[in-house]
Design a protein around this motif. Structure first.
Motif, short mmCIF file in Angstrom:
data_model
loop_
_atom_site.label_atom_id
_atom_site.label_comp_id
_atom_site.label_asym_id
_atom_site.label_seq_id
_atom_site.Cartn_x
_atom_site.Cartn_y
_atom_site.Cartn_z
N HIS A 12 0.81 -1.22 0.00
CA HIS A 12 0.00 0.00 0.00
C HIS A 12 0.85 1.28 0.00
O HIS A 12 0.34 2.36 -0.27
N GLU A 13 2.13 1.15 0.27
CA GLU A 13 3.03 2.30 0.24
C GLU A 13 3.67 2.52 -1.14
O GLU A 13 4.30 3.54 -1.37
N LEU A 14 3.50 1.54 -2.02
CA LEU A 14 4.00 1.67 -3.39
C LEU A 14 3.05 2.56 -4.19
O LEU A 14 1.85 2.58 -3.91
N PRO A 15 3.57 3.27 -5.18
CA PRO A 15 2.68 4.10 -6.00
C PRO A 15 1.56 3.26 -6.61
O PRO A 15 1.81 2.16 -7.11
N ASN A 16 0.34 3.77 -6.54
CA ASN A 16 -0.83 3.06 -7.05
C ASN A 16 -1.28 3.65 -8.38
O ASN A 16 -2.46 3.88 -8.61
N PHE A 17 -0.31 3.97 -9.23
CA PHE A 17 -0.60 4.49 -10.57
C PHE A 17 0.46 3.96 -11.52
O PHE A 17 1.49 3.44 -11.08
N SER A 18 0.20 4.07 -12.80
CA SER A 18 1.12 3.54 -13.80
C SER A 18 2.46 4.28 -13.76
O SER A 18 2.50 5.49 -13.59
N LEU A 19 3.53 3.51 -13.95
CA LEU A 19 4.88 4.06 -13.91
C LEU A 19 5.62 3.71 -15.19
O LEU A 19 5.41 2.65 -15.77
N HIS A 20 6.52 4.58 -15.60
CA HIS A 20 7.44 4.28 -16.69
C HIS A 20 8.60 3.46 -16.12
O HIS A 20 8.86 3.48 -14.91
N LEU A 21 9.29 2.76 -16.98
CA LEU A 21 10.38 1.90 -16.54
C LEU A 21 11.42 2.66 -15.72
O LEU A 21 11.89 2.17 -14.69
N ASP A 22 11.78 3.86 -16.15
CA ASP A 22 12.75 4.66 -15.39
C ASP A 22 12.28 4.92 -13.96
O ASP A 22 13.09 4.93 -13.03
N GLN A 23 10.98 5.12 -13.78
CA GLN A 23 10.44 5.35 -12.44
C GLN A 23 10.51 4.08 -11.59
O GLN A 23 10.85 4.13 -10.41
N VAL A 24 10.18 2.93 -12.19
CA VAL A 24 10.27 1.65 -11.49
C VAL A 24 11.71 1.43 -11.02
O VAL A 24 11.96 1.06 -9.87
N ILE A 25 12.66 1.68 -11.90
CA ILE A 25 14.08 1.48 -11.57
C ILE A 25 14.50 2.44 -10.47
O ILE A 25 15.17 2.04 -9.51
N SER A 26 14.11 3.69 -10.57
CA SER A 26 14.49 4.69 -9.57
C SER A 26 13.92 4.34 -8.19
O SER A 26 14.64 4.39 -7.18
N ILE A 27 12.66 3.97 -8.13
CA ILE A 27 12.04 3.62 -6.85
C ILE A 27 12.69 2.36 -6.28
O ILE A 27 13.00 2.30 -5.08
N THR A 28 12.90 1.36 -7.13
CA THR A 28 13.55 0.13 -6.67
C THR A 28 14.92 0.44 -6.10
O THR A 28 15.28 -0.03 -5.01
N ASN A 29 15.70 1.25 -6.82
CA ASN A 29 17.04 1.59 -6.35
C ASN A 29 17.02 2.36 -5.03
O ASN A 29 17.93 2.22 -4.21
#
Length: 166
Positions: free
Chosen positions: A15-32
C-alpha cells in the motif's frame, strides 16, 4: 543484522508503493531507492529487460508498469544476489500459486523488515565464540557463514517445493 548505516533497511509495504502507472525509469528509480542501500548495486534497464524476457517478472501491458512490476523488481533485485533467475522464477511461481501478489509481497516485506531490524541474526548459538564480544572481522565471518547456511536452507526448501508441485 548489523548495519554500518545508522538507519535500518526498511522495505515499503504494497500500500506504500505508487498506485498508478509508472514508466520503466520510475520503477528502476524507486527500486534503487530501497534496494541499492542494502545490496550496494543499482538496478538497470538491462536487468529489468532480462527479468521480463526470462519470465521472472510479468511484462507490463504497453510501456506502463504497475505495483506488481515494482514489487517484483524489489524482491527479484534482492534475491538475485543468492539465487539464479530460474530459481527465483520457480520460487515466485510456487508462492503465487497459493496467494495474491500483494499478500506474497507484504509477507516478504514483513519478514525482511523484522529481521533487518534485529541487532544480529542468532539462529544458531555458537559454543566456542562469544559473537557479541568478537572482533568485527569474526562477526563478519559469522554473518558470512550464516548467510551461506540460510542460502543452503532456502534452496533446499525451494527445490523440495518444486518437486512436490510436479
Amino acid at each position: 543484522m548489523s548495519n554500518n548505516n545508522s538507519q535500518t533497511p526498511n522495505l515499503p509495504k504494497w500500500h506504500e508503493l505508487p498506485n498508478f502507472s509508472l514508466h520503466l525509469d520510475q520503477v528502476i528509480s524507486i527500486t534503487n531507492t530501497y534496494v541499492e542501500p542494502i545490496i550496494g548495486e543499482k538496478l538497470t534497464k538491462t536487468m529489468m529487460h532480462n527479468y521480463f524476457k526470462s519470465g521472472v517478472l510479468e511484462s507490463p501491458q504497453g510501456k506502463l508498469h504497475t505495483q506488481m512490476q515494482l514489487a517484483g523488481a524489489i524482491i527479484v533485485d534482492l534475491l538475485k544476489k543468492i539465487f539464479t533467475l530460474t530459481e527465483i522464477k520457480a520460487g515466485l511461481k510456487i508462492m503465487l500459486a497459493d496467494t495474491s501478489p500483494q499478500v506474497a509481497y507484504d509477507t516478504f516485506v514483513d519478514i525482511f523488515n523484522e529481521q533487518a531490524s534485529r541487532e544480529s541474526l542468532s539462529s544458531k548459538a555458537l559454543t566456542n565464540i562469544d559473537i557479541e564480544a568478537a572482533t568485527p572481522i569474526i562477526q563478519m565471518e559469522y554473518a558470512a557463514v550464516e548467510s551461506i547456511l540460510f542460502w543452503v536452507d532456502s534452496r533446499k526448501i525451494l527445490y523440495e517445493n518444486i518437486e512436490s508441485k510436479k
